[in-house]
Design a protein around this motif. Structure first.
Motif, mmCIF file in Angstrom:
data_model
loop_
_atom_site.group_PDB
_atom_site.id
_atom_site.type_symbol
_atom_site.label_atom_id
_atom_site.label_comp_id
_atom_site.label_asym_id
_atom_site.label_seq_id
_atom_site.Cartn_x
_atom_site.Cartn_y
_atom_site.Cartn_z
ATOM 1 N N ARG A 63 0.829 -1.200 0.000
ATOM 2 C CA ARG A 63 0.000 0.000 0.000
ATOM 3 C C ARG A 63 0.868 1.256 0.000
ATOM 4 O O ARG A 63 0.623 2.192 -0.773
ATOM 5 C CB ARG A 63 -0.923 -0.007 1.216
ATOM 6 N N THR A 64 1.881 1.276 0.855
ATOM 7 C CA THR A 64 2.762 2.447 0.917
ATOM 8 C C THR A 64 3.478 2.665 -0.416
ATOM 9 O O THR A 64 3.568 3.801 -0.911
ATOM 10 C CB THR A 64 3.791 2.263 2.044
ATOM 11 N N PHE A 65 3.985 1.579 -1.013
ATOM 12 C CA PHE A 65 4.695 1.702 -2.288
ATOM 13 C C PHE A 65 3.774 2.259 -3.367
ATOM 14 O O PHE A 65 4.148 3.181 -4.114
ATOM 15 C CB PHE A 65 5.239 0.334 -2.703
ATOM 16 N N CYS A 66 2.566 1.732 -3.466
ATOM 17 C CA CYS A 66 1.644 2.159 -4.530
ATOM 18 C C CYS A 66 1.238 3.621 -4.362
ATOM 19 O O CYS A 66 1.210 4.384 -5.335
ATOM 20 C CB CYS A 66 0.411 1.261 -4.534
ATOM 21 N N VAL A 67 0.917 4.019 -3.126
ATOM 22 C CA VAL A 67 0.431 5.383 -2.937
ATOM 23 C C VAL A 67 1.558 6.399 -3.131
ATOM 24 O O VAL A 67 1.322 7.498 -3.674
ATOM 25 C CB VAL A 67 -0.237 5.521 -1.552
ATOM 26 N N ILE A 68 2.782 6.072 -2.751
ATOM 27 C CA ILE A 68 3.892 7.006 -2.977
ATOM 28 C C ILE A 68 4.205 7.112 -4.464
ATOM 29 O O ILE A 68 4.459 8.214 -4.976
ATOM 30 C CB ILE A 68 5.133 6.555 -2.179
ATOM 31 N N MET A 69 4.167 5.996 -5.188
ATOM 32 C CA MET A 69 4.387 6.048 -6.637
ATOM 33 C C MET A 69 3.285 6.856 -7.321
ATOM 34 O O MET A 69 3.562 7.654 -8.242
ATOM 35 C CB MET A 69 4.436 4.638 -7.214
ATOM 36 N N LEU A 70 2.042 6.674 -6.882
ATOM 37 C CA LEU A 70 0.943 7.441 -7.467
ATOM 38 C C LEU A 70 1.095 8.928 -7.177
ATOM 39 O O LEU A 70 0.901 9.778 -8.068
ATOM 40 C CB LEU A 70 -0.390 6.927 -6.908
ATOM 41 N N GLY A 71 1.442 9.278 -5.936
ATOM 42 C CA GLY A 71 1.639 10.680 -5.604
ATOM 43 C C GLY A 71 2.799 11.301 -6.364
ATOM 44 O O GLY A 71 2.702 12.445 -6.836
ATOM 45 N N CYS A 72 3.895 10.553 -6.491
ATOM 46 C CA CYS A 72 5.041 11.077 -7.250
ATOM 47 C C CYS A 72 4.697 11.245 -8.732
ATOM 48 O O CYS A 72 5.158 12.201 -9.373
ATOM 49 C CB CYS A 72 6.235 10.133 -7.083
ATOM 50 N N ALA A 73 3.899 10.322 -9.286
ATOM 51 C CA ALA A 73 3.498 10.447 -10.691
ATOM 52 C C ALA A 73 2.682 11.719 -10.911
ATOM 53 O O ALA A 73 2.878 12.449 -11.904
ATOM 54 C CB ALA A 73 2.701 9.212 -11.113
ATOM 55 N N PHE A 74 1.760 11.990 -9.979
ATOM 56 C CA PHE A 74 0.978 13.228 -10.074
ATOM 57 C C PHE A 74 1.874 14.454 -9.932
ATOM 58 O O PHE A 74 1.716 15.451 -10.657
ATOM 59 C CB PHE A 74 -0.100 13.221 -8.989
ATOM 60 N N TRP A 75 2.814 14.383 -9.036
ATOM 61 C CA TRP A 75 3.739 15.507 -8.809
ATOM 62 C C TRP A 75 4.600 15.750 -10.037
ATOM 63 O O TRP A 75 4.785 16.900 -10.464
ATOM 64 C CB TRP A 75 4.594 15.170 -7.585
ATOM 65 N N ILE A 76 5.126 14.691 -10.618
ATOM 66 C CA ILE A 76 5.972 14.839 -11.804
ATOM 67 C C ILE A 76 5.149 15.370 -12.979
ATOM 68 O O ILE A 76 5.619 16.217 -13.761
ATOM 69 C CB ILE A 76 6.626 13.490 -12.154
ATOM 70 N N GLY A 77 3.908 14.900 -13.121
ATOM 71 C CA GLY A 77 3.088 15.320 -14.245
ATOM 72 C C GLY A 77 2.604 16.748 -14.135
ATOM 73 O O GLY A 77 2.501 17.454 -15.149
ATOM 74 N N THR A 78 2.295 17.217 -12.921
ATOM 75 C CA THR A 78 1.736 18.567 -12.746
ATOM 76 C C THR A 78 2.774 19.603 -12.351
ATOM 77 O O THR A 78 2.490 20.807 -12.444
ATOM 78 C CB THR A 78 0.636 18.539 -11.680
ATOM 79 N N GLN A 79 3.960 19.149 -11.875
ATOM 80 C CA GLN A 79 4.989 20.078 -11.384
ATOM 81 C C GLN A 79 4.433 21.004 -10.298
ATOM 82 O O GLN A 79 4.693 22.210 -10.273
ATOM 83 C CB GLN A 79 5.553 20.909 -12.545
ATOM 84 N N TRP A 80 3.665 20.419 -9.393
ATOM 85 C CA TRP A 80 3.032 21.170 -8.302
ATOM 86 C C TRP A 80 4.090 21.681 -7.350
ATOM 87 O O TRP A 80 4.950 20.935 -6.882
ATOM 88 C CB TRP A 80 2.040 20.254 -7.586
ATOM 89 N N ASP A 81 4.039 22.976 -7.025
ATOM 90 C CA ASP A 81 5.051 23.576 -6.152
ATOM 91 C C ASP A 81 5.030 22.971 -4.746
ATOM 92 O O ASP A 81 6.082 22.852 -4.101
ATOM 93 C CB ASP A 81 4.828 25.092 -6.037
#
Length: 666
Positions: A366-384
């Motif tokens: 669960r931890t691995f999946c949610v961190i990968m999902l959050g990082c994917a969103f961060w990389i895609g949106t470049q959220w500050d």
């Protein structure tokens, strides 16, 4: 509208006791002192020092020391991991995300396999790495990574040192006194529990009382760990304390065995119950001795050729009395011993702390999946503010994965952060913008922290909320050096933190932890596997370790709302434990007659046939019960003491196995 809380006598400062004032003052001063020290050292984010002092604000000295050591070890390990991962993958965002998710998953997995300081250290190693690594993704100079890491570790250690200093200035109640008082109370509670179990009536609260006694003994083991860190004398007597707790668990086992025999002996003589009342009354006397107990036991002990059931019951009852007196003697010796006295009790292993590997692996996934999902969103949106969001996601996933109800724990954290967002806005842009010196801010911060600490102690139902409010308040008001008043950045950062916890909440809803029913089945399967090991000629687990493993498994679901899961885990544990004690007794019993030895071996072989990892083989169980009944009938006419002893042991075994007839077939 109820305004009773505004009454003078209901104000937190008025109704606080001396102990509550000491605790609140100690923690409030430690947090303010940590913030001041971080400013003196010119650390860029001094609020982490204040947060660190709040986290280690344990009510007792031993707990504070143990938690501080775990926090230092975890911080150093997490900082090292952040340096390695970020230093090698900073230019590869997806590789960075993969390794960070892997590290957080590893820390989650290890933390779920341990308890106490080890679990806390690995949890901290996970989210310390997240705090450092996620905040370093925009740096261009690798040397700045070392500066950031060094600052975070210094802030953590500064907070711990300030909390430790205040613990010495305003010490709390002694861990040793609390432990010894708990041991004495627990020992007397065992007599009350014996009076409840050793009665002819079938009370409704027996099962809940049995669970409560087990839970209290294991809680005393946590007090033993805290006392170990708080005082040199208790480190010397740690082996004695461990032995006492093992023996108290053994007394609980003996009581369940006696209860099982009474339930299978409906025509027990009334004199037996009168004698048990006399024994419990005598054990309750301060000057109780074996001579008086032996006189009472003599009146109910049949002759060598008497009733084998009564003889077996009285022998087990005598064993309970002797063990109870032995534990009382060891408790008195510990209380009277000085710092240089050493005792050598019988060697026993530490109380078992088994882990659920399946649940640990699921939490890591669960931890691995949610961190990968959050990082994917961060990389895609470049959220500050992606760093703040992912940091809170990592904290929630790692910290609450081993909680009894992680979904409700994360929901409470989400509620706390929403209140903190509103509170920090009022505090930062209503008051802090008008403050130009640190001492002015401390004049505002100190009474605020003092009040929140009193709220945490006085409002038991909201203690978790106020505790999280104090811990996370520093990161929300963001006392930086120099201060930053960018409202857009403040709003974006707070929104990111709430969204990060919301992402963790969704992860716990989608990848749900196992239900209590599935956890109960896994624990029962593990106990059956351990019991099959007990049947070997050379078992892997000793009798004491198997006993503590069963009680630890039972305690894992003691607060579950699934009554059926709780009942079946306790029932299996008690049955297997009683059978295990009989197996060890049969294995140690060496008769002179070969025919008796063959009967003993045949009874042990029957246990191997009726039990499997999947459950009970009911056909084999019925065959074994009939065979035991036949052997008892064959032994009953003989007046020989050895024959009478074996008949009593086999009857005890049949009493324990009879309860498995209610179990589902394999």
């Amino acid at each position: 509208m109820n305004l009773q809380w505004l009454a003078w006598h209901n104000l937190p400062w008025i109704k606080a006791t001396g102990g509550e004032w000491r605790y609140a003052l100690r923690n409030a001063v430690a947090m303010c002192l940590a913030l001041t020290l971080a400013y003196v050292l010119q650390l860029d984010q001094p609020y982490w020092a204040m947060t660190s002092a709040a986290v280690v604000s344990f009510p007792t000295v031993g707990g504070a020391i143990g938690k501080s050591l775990g926090r230092i070890a975890g911080s150093l390990l997490g900082a090292s991991a952040a340096l390695l991962i970020t230093g090698h993958t900073l230019n590869e965002p997806w590789l960075f995300a993969f390794f960070m998710a892997g590290w957080l998953a590893l820390c989650t997995w290890v933390a779920n396999h341990y308890q106490n300081n080890v679990a806390y250290a690995f949890s901290l190693a996970g989210y310390t790495a997240a705090i450092i690594a996620f905040s370093s993704v925009n740096i261009t100079d690798v040397t700045a990574l070392w500066t950031i890491t060094q600052a975070r570790v210094c802030e953590v250690i500064a907070g711990i040192l300030c909390a430790g200093l205040m613990m010495m200035v305003l010490p709390s109640t002694s861990d040793g006194s609390t432990l010894m008082r708990s041991l004495r109370q627990m020992h007397m509670r065992l007599l009350e529990h014996a009076a409840l179990l050793l009665q002819p009536e079938n009370a409704d609260n027996i099962r809940s009382a049995h669970e409560s006694v087990i839970s209290q003994i294991l809680t005393a083991n946590l007090l033993r760990i805290q006392a170990f860190w708080s005082h040199y004398r208790f480190r010397r007597q740690n082996n004695v304390l461990n032995y006492v707790l093992h023996q108290q668990l053994r007394l609980t086992s003996v009581l369940s065995s006696l209860r099982r025999m009474l339930l299978n002996w409906p025509d027990a003589p009334p004199a037996l119950f009168q004698a048990m009342q006399q024994l419990l009354a005598e054990l309750n006397q301060p000057q109780c001795d074996k001579y008086r107990l032996a006189q009472i036991l003599r009146d109910i002990t049949p002759a060598a050729d008497g009733d084998f059931r009564q003889r077996a019951f009285v022998q087990r009852l005598r064993y309970f009395c002797w063990v109870w007196l032995n534990v009382a003697r060891w408790i008195r010796l510990i209380e009277r011993a000085d710092a240089d006295t050493r005792f050598q009790p019988p060697a026993v292993p530490a109380l078992a702390r088994t882990s659920d590997s399946a649940e640990a692996g699921w939490s890591a996934l669960r931890t691995f999946c949610v961190i990968m999902l959050g990082c994917a969103f961060w990389i895609g949106t470049q959220w500050d503010a992606g760093a703040a969001a992912l940091t809170l996601t990592a904290i929630a996933c790692v910290l609450y994965s081993s909680a009894p109800s992680p979904g409700s724990s994360v929901s409470l954290l989400l509620k706390t952060l929403l209140w903190l967002s509103l509170f920090s806005f009022v505090l930062q842009y209503g008051l802090m913008v008008q403050i130009s010196a640190l001492w002015q801010f401390l004049l505002l911060l100190f009474p605020l922290l003092l009040t929140l600490q009193l709220f945490k102690l006085q409002q038991k139902q909201r203690a978790a909320l106020w505790g999280q409010f104090v811990v996370f308040m520093g990161s929300f008001i963001a006392v930086t050096n120099p201060p930053d008043w960018d409202f857009a950045s403040f709003l974006n950062d707070n929104l990111a933190k709430v969204c990060g916890v919301l992402l963790a909440w969704l992860a716990f809803q989608v990848l749900k932890p196992s239900s209590d029913a599935r956890r109960s089945r896994r624990h029962i399967r593990a106990l059956r596997y351990a019991f099959l090991d007990q049947l070997r000629s050379q078992p892997r687990l000793s009798e004491s370790r198997f006993e503590s493993q069963i009680y630890h498994a039972v305690s894992q679901l003691s607060h579950s709302r699934d009554e059926q899961a709780r009942v079946w885990l306790l029932r299996w544990g008690v049955v297997l434990l009683n059978c295990s004690h009989i197996v060890w007794q049969l294995r140690d019993w060496q008769p002179q007659a070969s025919a008796l030895a063959q009967m003993r071996d045949r009874s042990l072989q029957s246990l191997q046939k009726i039990m499997s990892l999947r459950g009970v083989r009911h056909s084999e169980l019925q065959t074994a019960l009939d065979e035991l009944e036949t052997m008892i009938a064959q032994l009953q006419p003989s007046p020989a003491p050895e024959v009478n002893t074996l008949a009593g042991i086999l009857w005890r075994l049949r009493c324990s196995l009879a309860q498995l007839q209610q179990a589902l077939p394999a």
